[in-house]
Write a protein that holds these residues in place. Structure first.
Motif, mmCIF file in Angstrom:
data_model
loop_
_atom_site.group_PDB
_atom_site.id
_atom_site.type_symbol
_atom_site.label_atom_id
_atom_site.label_comp_id
_atom_site.label_asym_id
_atom_site.label_seq_id
_atom_site.Cartn_x
_atom_site.Cartn_y
_atom_site.Cartn_z
ATOM 1 N N ILE A 73 0.846 -1.195 0.000
ATOM 2 C CA ILE A 73 0.000 0.000 0.000
ATOM 3 C C ILE A 73 0.880 1.243 0.000
ATOM 4 C CG2 ILE A 73 -1.701 1.318 1.321
ATOM 5 C CD1 ILE A 73 -2.647 -1.459 2.409
ATOM 6 N N ASP A 90 -0.544 4.528 -1.039
ATOM 7 C CA ASP A 90 -1.388 5.720 -0.964
ATOM 8 C C ASP A 90 -1.155 6.467 0.363
ATOM 9 O OD1 ASP A 90 -3.353 7.583 -0.741
ATOM 10 O OD2 ASP A 90 -4.985 6.276 -1.406
ATOM 11 N N ASN A 117 -2.369 9.220 1.684
ATOM 12 C CA ASN A 117 -3.528 9.650 2.467
ATOM 13 C C ASN A 117 -4.131 8.492 3.243
ATOM 14 O OD1 ASN A 117 -3.413 12.334 1.703
ATOM 15 N ND2 ASN A 117 -4.471 11.878 -0.230
ATOM 16 N N TYR A 118 -4.228 7.355 2.544
ATOM 17 C CA TYR A 118 -4.787 6.170 3.189
ATOM 18 C C TYR A 118 -3.920 5.769 4.383
ATOM 19 C CZ TYR A 118 -6.294 1.377 3.928
ATOM 20 O OH TYR A 118 -6.746 0.220 4.498
ATOM 21 N N ASP A 164 -4.356 8.203 7.293
ATOM 22 C CA ASP A 164 -5.626 7.968 7.997
ATOM 23 C C ASP A 164 -5.555 6.723 8.867
ATOM 24 O OD1 ASP A 164 -6.619 10.149 6.803
ATOM 25 O OD2 ASP A 164 -7.857 9.102 5.314
ATOM 26 N N LYS A 165 -4.950 5.706 8.292
ATOM 27 C CA LYS A 165 -4.872 4.423 8.989
ATOM 28 C C LYS A 165 -4.001 4.537 10.240
ATOM 29 C CE LYS A 165 -6.561 0.431 8.466
ATOM 30 N NZ LYS A 165 -7.775 0.418 9.218
ATOM 31 N N ASP A 179 -5.968 6.504 12.773
ATOM 32 C CA ASP A 179 -7.040 5.662 13.263
ATOM 33 C C ASP A 179 -6.527 4.644 14.285
ATOM 34 O OD1 ASP A 179 -9.770 5.185 12.952
ATOM 35 O OD2 ASP A 179 -9.288 3.276 11.958
#
Lengths: 264, 284
Positions: A127, A129, A131-132, A135-136, A139
């Motif tokens: 992965i 990305d 932004n992803y 966020d992860k 989170d």
């Protein structure tokens, strides 16, 4: 009739997230686990207790195949996760470990930044990305209650955190990969009481989403935290029951001796 | 009571014996370096470093030898580094238990003890003759790469081994493959140690003389090498050549060249120490 049986099987599978069938483990000639049958329920906290060397950690590590790297390790029997034997030849071990996370006895963050620690499990899946990932990371850190403490220090070394923070970071790192099962090998034994309380609270919250198996030497911890407790002794599963029952009214004399501190 | 006194005395005696032994080496080294400095320091100037060799001692410089050494150093690094690190990773992480691995291990340890002139003979036969590289920088670099390969392998393995098991566990437990764990955790964490080992190995290579003489490196090269297939000389050979001449002027030149060579190895060792400290503090 057959349909009905299938649904029963399925609901059983759902209830029994992890199953061990006549599991025996050898380290060269030493028999570490002497034949254990056990079903572990989904979305519950199951505690493994027992004196040092009783095989509980070895047994725990069977569920994510971490014993595979130990010299002389050999296993008989079956370990099932959601009904699938994870020791079959074609099982992808990396894939399995994404499903079954693990938190270790001593906090073991990578010598990298806080961000890199949490993102590692995702990055190795390819992965990219940003932004992803961001966020992860946020989170996961929020889930373990670490976000407010580190949000401005994400690029600082994880080694600068306190022991308790490091352990919560390690849990966050595990959660980021989105496992369904989390194995914990004495996760608070290296921490002070306040950090321990925080981690325990966290573990309790996590059981909503995850199936948790925790090895502990701390009877009180097992008592307060877990729904089920298994007592191991000399490579055998002596007693396995609801924690309330096991700690107040154990069936076996050995269990009673152990939990009352008469040996071990 | 008596016994305690005796033990204390023994303690003191051993302490002073240890101090004396430590200083023995240091003092000898200081005397040696001191005398070289006295002999050679006034000869060192920019001209000495940038001049080509000459029959006249006062006009001769180390330029060609210095450039030869730099070429050799760079090419040896390029050859030995990937091979040595890859071999170390294989032995440490992949081949741990096989009989083949233990056989390889014993052999590598033995290779580290083989006299360097034997490597020279090997280089002469394999690189100079069979592979027809001639007495070139390339042949010299391959020979020296072979020479330092065991050191690179052993030190890289030690560095990888020193990465705590808990780091591997954490990486595997998150679903990393073996190669991901190696490339993203083990190598970065052991980078300082690996670099230190390599620099120490190279500072050995830069001082090697015998194997290069055997493969046909020249004492007198009129021009600095311009490609890997050129003939070459290196600093130690230049020093050796100058010392064997009768004129006093060349002795001074040799002393001055020794100072330069020492400087190079000290700087390299300094860099190695710097990296080691930096990575150690990073890991804490």
């Amino acid at each position: 009739m057959k349909e009905k049986k299938d649904t029963i099987d399925k609901s059983l599978k759902r209830k029994h997230k992890l199953q061990a069938k006549e599991v025996k483990v050898f380290y060269d000639d030493f028999k570490a686990i002497k034949g254990i049958d056990m079903n572990i329920r989904a979305n519950k906290i199951t505690a493994f207790i027992g004196p040092s060397g009783c095989g509980k950690s070895t047994f725990l590590r069977l569920f994510n195949r971490m014993n595979d790297y130990v010299d002389g390790f050999r296993m008989e029997g079956e370990i099932l996760i959601d009904g699938e034997n994870i020791y079959k030849k074609k099982v992808n071990v990396e894939q399995l470990r994404k499903q079954v996370g693990m938190v270790f006895q001593k906090p073991n963050p990578f010598p990298k930044s806080i961000y890199e620690n949490v993102a590692y499990g995702l990055k190795i899946q390819g992965i990219k990305d940003k932004n992803y990932l961001r966020d992860k990371v946020e989170d996961s850190l929020k889930q373990v209650g670490l976000w407010s403490e580190v949000e401005n220090d994400l690029n600082k070394s994880a080694l600068a955190l306190s022991g308790g923070q490091q352990q919560r970071l390690c849990i966050a790192r595990t959660l980021a990969v989105e496992p369904s099962i989390i194995l914990m090998d004495e996760p608070t034994s290296a921490l002070d009481p306040i950090s321990t309380a925080k981690i325990e609270e966290l573990i309790y919250e996590l059981k909503e989403k995850y199936t948790i198996v925790i090895v502990t030497h701390n009877m009180q911890q097992a008592g307060r935290l877990s729904d089920y407790t298994a007592f191991f002794y000399m490579g055998e599963l002596i007693e396995y029951d609801k924690s309330k029952k096991l700690f107040t009214n154990p069936e076996k004399q050995q269990t009673e001796n152990y939990i009352t501190g008469r040996f071990g | 009571m008596n016994n305690i006194k005796k033990n204390r005395l023994l303690d003191q005696v051993f302490k002073f014996w240890g101090i004396a032994c430590t200083f023995l080496g240091l003092i000898l080294l200081t005397i040696f370096i001191g005398s070289i400095f006295v002999d050679g320091i006034q000869r060192i100037d920019w001209d000495f470093i940038t001049s080509l060799p000459s029959r006249k001692a006062e006009r001769a410089g180390i330029f060609t030898a210095l450039m030869g050494s730099v070429w050799i150093l760079v090419l040896t690094t390029i050859i030995a580094l990937p091979v040595g690190i890859a071999a170390a990773i294989y032995l440490e992480e992949y081949a741990k238990e096989s009989k083949m691995a233990s056989l390889l291990e014993v052999n590598i340890s033995n290779l580290a003890g083989v006299p360097s002139i034997i490597y020279g003979l090997l280089g002469l036969e394999v690189f100079v003759r069979i592979l027809e590289m001639g007495a070139s920088i390339l042949a010299g670099s391959f020979t020296l790469a072979l020479l330092i390969l065991p050191i690179v392998i052993v030190s890289t393995r030690e560095s990888i081994k020193a990465v705590p098991k808990s780091i591997r566990d954490a990486s595997y437990a998150l679903g990393a493959s073996k190669w991901q764990t190696i490339s993203q955790q083990l190598l970065p964490a052991s980078f300082g140690g690996i670099l230190t080992g390599i620099i120490l190995a190279l500072s050995r290579a830069v001082g090697e003389t015998a194997p290069l003489i055997v493969i046909g490196a020249l004492a007198y090269v009129p021009f600095a090498p311009a490609s890997p297939l050129d003939e070459f000389s290196v600093l130690p050979i230049q020093i050796f050549n100058w010392i064997s001449r009768p004129q006093h002027g060349f002795e001074v030149n040799a002393a001055a060249a020794i100072i330069i060579l020492l400087l190079i190895t000290f700087v390299m060792n300094g860099i190695a120490v710097y990296f080691r400290n930096r990575w150690q503090s990073k890991l804490k």
